[in-house]
Scaffold this motif. Structure first.
Motif, PDB file in Angstrom:
ATOM      1  N   VAL A 120       2.380   1.981  -3.371  1.00  0.00           N
ATOM      2  CA  VAL A 120       1.389   2.497  -4.328  1.00  0.00           C
ATOM      3  C   VAL A 120       1.140   3.976  -4.076  1.00  0.00           C
ATOM      4  N   LEU A 173      -3.161   3.069 -10.462  1.00  0.00           N
ATOM      5  CA  LEU A 173      -2.100   2.894 -11.448  1.00  0.00           C
ATOM      6  C   LEU A 173      -2.553   3.436 -12.801  1.00  0.00           C
ATOM      7  N   ASP A 212       0.813  -1.226   0.000  1.00  0.00           N
ATOM      8  CA  ASP A 212       0.000   0.000   0.000  1.00  0.00           C
ATOM      9  C   ASP A 212       0.841   1.268   0.000  1.00  0.00           C
ATOM     10  N   ILE A 230       1.813  -3.087  -6.122  1.00  0.00           N
ATOM     11  CA  ILE A 230       0.766  -4.044  -6.510  1.00  0.00           C
ATOM     12  C   ILE A 230       1.333  -5.460  -6.524  1.00  0.00           C
ATOM     13  N   ALA A 290      -6.041   0.053  -6.005  1.00  0.00           N
ATOM     14  CA  ALA A 290      -4.628   0.244  -6.337  1.00  0.00           C
ATOM     15  C   ALA A 290      -4.428   0.180  -7.856  1.00  0.00           C
ATOM     16  N   ILE A 311       4.408   2.161  -8.013  1.00  0.00           N
ATOM     17  CA  ILE A 311       3.022   1.663  -7.934  1.00  0.00           C
ATOM     18  C   ILE A 311       2.966   0.207  -8.369  1.00  0.00           C
TER      19      ILE A 311
END
Length: 395
Positions: free
Chosen positions: A320, A358, A317, A343, A354, A339
């Motif tokens: 991201v 992206l 997290d 993930i 998430a 990011i």
């Protein structure tokens, strides 16, 4: 339009077909009256011919009479009688096969002018089946179904038309798109209405349509409050931020999420539109602007530390969030990489969100093609999938 369908003249013999003298005499007078545009007199003479041949009219005589009747009725604006005459003409064995399409085309236009939309739609089906190809005539079909109150059928026809145009690389008309949306509303089918709005913004991306679509998406059952900032991102991209409160809330949410550069973008746009910095609340707007500037300076001073801290987290997290933040600063390649690492690391509280972020980051980085691929992979039932689909429509 219907007047163009009037018969200007009718031959009283066709090959071996003839008309008796007692019937032909008043019909000759009727034809002269039509040529003089004395339609009332023509109707009287046609009635006299019918009376003269009562009970013994031949099929051909009846056919000629109905043609003259239609002309006289049209001249008087009596569309109901004209349609009745055309029904007889179309059903007559005397009608040459080569004239059927032309007669059906005239029937369609008379019925539409008469506002008998059910008959119009039925006639268009017959016209098409007979080989009619006029775009103007065929184009009245969906509209006639709609005006006849057959909203489901009209919606299905419009969907078919629009899909065919898209498959051919052509653009649907505004009328088709608006009518499709109206069909959905008439049926109180909000899912169909949202789908119609998606078509509309695809081809007519006006802010009012986008706003309606985004607001309806955000009001769907199960839509996560955590995506409120994401709706503002989409609204900013579609030019639908239109109130002072929109910019105030969006900027505050961006600050709370840890994106001061994004918050500054909202504030700056609000000021440029004179929705912020004006009126009695101008001091409050200035306080927000000052807070954003303060948070921005603090964040910029700790970017490197934040990246290291995010990498040390057990879940993805923080990576991201940090990556998205870097993209808002214009550090696109590095931000997108973080990011994607986040993930891949997993353990995410909201993995679909998430992926949505992206895709948004890729849009901000100018990588729309890659973003659309990312958006296509967003799932879930919290609204992420819906927002991802809308992002693919942004031009």
């Amino acid at each position: 339009m219907a007047a163009q369908a009037a018969v200007s003249g009718v031959a009283f013999a066709a090959g071996k077909q003839t008309i008796s003298a007692e019937v032909g005499a008043p019909l000759q007078e009727a034809q002269k009256a039509l040529q003089s545009k004395n339609y009332k007199e023509a109707s009287a003479k046609i009635s006299a011919a019918e009376a003269a041949g009562k009970g013994k009219l031949t099929s051909y005589e009846s056919f000629v009479i109905e043609q003259l009747k239609s002309s006289a009725a049209l001249g008087q604006g009596d569309y109901k009688s004209a349609l009745a005459a055309y029904d007889q003409i179309l059903a007559s064995p005397e009608l040459p096969e080569g004239e059927k399409v032309q007669r059906l085309d005239a029937y369609v236009k008379i019925a539409y002018t008469a506002k008998d939309y059910a008959k119009t739609a039925e006639a268009i089906q017959k016209y098409k089946a007979a080989g009619g190809t006029s775009p103007d005539t065929l184009g009245l079909y969906a509209q006639s179904l709609y005006l006849a109150g057959k909203y489901k059928e009209a919606g299905a026809e419009l969907t078919s038309q629009i899909n065919a145009l898209e498959a051919a690389g052509k653009k649907p008309t505004d009328t088709q798109l608006q009518l499709l949306a109206s069909c959905a509303l008439k049926q109180n089918d909000m899912n169909a209405y949202a789908a119609a709005l998606e078509k509309i913004v695809t081809f007519t991306p006006k802010p009012e349509y986008w706003l309606d679509l985004i607001v309806r998406t955000g009001n769907k059952a199960g839509f996560s409050p955590a995506l409120t900032l994401d709706t503002y991102r989409l609204r900013k991209a579609t030019g639908t931020m239109e109130k002072t409160g929109d910019y105030m809330e969006a900027a505050q949410l961006a600050l709370q999420a840890g994106y001061p550069a994004e918050a500054k973008g909202f504030v700056d746009e609000g000021y440029s539109k004179k929705l912020l910095g004006e009126g009695a609340d101008a001091p409050r707007h200035q306080r927000l602007k000052d807070l954003v500037a303060k948070k921005l300076a603090e964040d910029q001073a700790t970017l490197a530390e934040g990246e290291k801290a995010a990498a040390a987290q057990a879940t993805g997290d923080a990576l991201v969030a940090t990556g998205f933040n870097l993209v808002t600063y214009g550090q696109n390649d590095k931000g997108l990489q973080l990011i994607q690492q986040g993930i891949a690391k997993g353990g995410l509280k909201a993995p679909e969100q998430a992926k949505l972020h992206l895709g948004v980051a890729q849009v901000l980085a100018g990588k729309k093609s890659e973003a659309n691929k990312t958006f296509a992979g967003v799932g879930g039932t919290d609204g992420s999938k819906d927002l991802a689909r809308l992002w693919t429509l942004v031009r």
